[in-house]
Design a protein around this motif. Structure first.
Motif, short mmCIF file in Angstrom:
data_model
loop_
_atom_site.label_atom_id
_atom_site.label_comp_id
_atom_site.label_asym_id
_atom_site.label_seq_id
_atom_site.Cartn_x
_atom_site.Cartn_y
_atom_site.Cartn_z
N LYS A 1 3.80 5.56 -5.91
CA LYS A 1 3.38 5.42 -7.41
C LYS A 1 2.60 6.41 -7.82
O LYS A 1 2.77 7.09 -8.47
CB LYS A 1 3.07 3.99 -7.72
N SER A 2 1.36 6.60 -7.10
CA SER A 2 0.42 7.61 -7.13
C SER A 2 0.94 9.20 -7.16
O SER A 2 0.59 9.76 -8.08
CB SER A 2 -0.83 7.45 -6.39
N CYS A 3 2.07 8.97 -6.15
CA CYS A 3 2.47 10.71 -6.13
C CYS A 3 3.57 11.01 -7.39
O CYS A 3 3.49 12.01 -7.54
CB CYS A 3 3.25 10.66 -4.84
N THR B 1 2.32 1.69 -3.39
CA THR B 1 1.28 2.25 -4.34
C THR B 1 1.08 3.66 -4.01
O THR B 1 0.94 4.30 -5.21
CB THR B 1 -0.15 1.40 -3.88
N ARG B 2 1.05 4.06 -3.16
CA ARG B 2 1.00 5.73 -2.62
C ARG B 2 1.90 6.34 -3.22
O ARG B 2 1.80 7.55 -3.65
CB ARG B 2 0.80 6.07 -1.32
N GLY C 1 2.53 10.70 -10.65
CA GLY C 1 1.83 11.11 -11.57
C GLY C 1 2.00 10.43 -12.93
O GLY C 1 1.63 11.17 -13.97
N ASN D 1 0.82 -1.14 0.06
CA ASN D 1 -0.05 -0.14 0.02
C ASN D 1 0.86 1.28 0.06
O ASN D 1 0.43 2.20 -0.77
CB ASN D 1 -1.09 0.00 1.12
N ASP E 1 4.90 10.55 2.63
CA ASP E 1 3.64 9.60 2.73
C ASP E 1 2.59 10.41 2.85
O ASP E 1 2.35 11.10 3.88
CB ASP E 1 3.78 8.37 3.42
N GLU F 1 -2.20 5.94 -15.97
CA GLU F 1 -2.31 4.59 -15.82
C GLU F 1 -2.14 3.79 -17.03
O GLU F 1 -2.07 2.87 -17.22
CB GLU F 1 -3.62 4.55 -15.20
#
Length: 260
Positions: A44-46, A41-42, A48, A38, A196, A51
């Motif tokens: 990776k989301s940061c 994943t966070r 940008g 998790n 985070d 997808e």
């Protein structure tokens, strides 16, 4: 893109065929509740990243944290390719599967090609994804692997310096390794400070790519990071670095993230 059944077969190699027979089954709840996955994943989301570069099926993302890989019973080393060659599972990292180009199925890369790792910087991820492979431009600076003549990347400190470089180093190449213990070194995968967004805790992240590489297109050589001890017990330090100048010799398979 490669068909689902072929992709499933590939992940059988990278997640289940790598497991010890009789290991505990992995339930969806175990995967969903992995705090390390998790956190990765966070991160990776940061970044940008679009997808569209990633496989939309979450089941193809594998976490190799100590808990997850022990629950699966993963063996640390796996053979892949024709002729078979060992690579080390990326224990301690989390892998996010990438969409594969049509040529991956055509060339049967999961059966015929070898597997290797390529450490890089956070700033280079998008450029590599945009190019679709690890490339050497026509006019490069040391360490460049980007789109033709664009977005040059300086060579990381600690790689091929005066104390550990070969007699005739050629840095206009793609450098890889069969173990992420080498590819994830500071000389390749520089640490990136990250907060985070959920816990506000400061962490350090590293990134690398897992790739398939065509047998016969690369050479092997000694470590060039100044290591005095064995880097990975499976691989001799004199053969732990792979390098190639061939275009089209690699297929990006997964984005690897490690949080420290």
């Amino acid at each position: 893109m490669i068909e689902n059944d072929n992709r499933e077969k590939a992940d059988m190699v990278d997640g289940m065929k790598e497991s010890v027979v009789g290991s505990p089954p992995i339930t969806p709840a175990v995967v969903r509740n992995c705090e390390y996955k998790n956190l990765c994943t966070r991160f990776k989301s940061c970044l940008g990243l679009p997808e569209g570069y990633f496989n939309p099926e979450p089941k193809y993302n594998l976490c190799y944290c100590e808990t997850c890989h022990k629950l699966r019973g993963d063996e640390p080393y796996v053979k892949r390719g024709d002729p078979p060659r060992d690579y080390a599972l990326p224990f301690g990292w989390s892998r996010f599967a990438l969409r594969l180009p049509p040529r991956a199925e055509m060339l049967n890369v999961f059966e015929k090609w070898h597997v290797a790792f390529h450490g890089t910087s956070v700033a280079a991820i998008r450029k590599i994804l945009d190019s679709g492979e690890l490339l050497i431009p026509g006019n490069v600076q040391p360490g460049d692997i980007m789109m033709t003549g664009r977005f040059p990347l300086p060579e990381m400190e600690g790689h091929l310096n005066d104390e550990n470089k070969p007699q005739t180093p050629d840095v206009t190449q793609i450098f890889l390794s069969p173990t992420v213990k080498y590819a994830g070194h500071d000389a390749y995968a520089r640490r990136y400070k990250f907060t985070d967004p959920k816990t506000k805790t400061v962490h350090y992240a590293r990134v690398a790519f897992q790739v398939c590489i065509r047998p016969g297109c690369y050479q092997t050589g000694p470590q060039t990071i100044g290591a005095n001890e064995p880097i990975d017990p499976k691989f001799d330090n004199n053969e732990i670095e792979w390098f190639t100048k061939e275009r089209g010799a690699t297929v990006l398979y997964g984005l690897l993230i490690k949080i420290e």
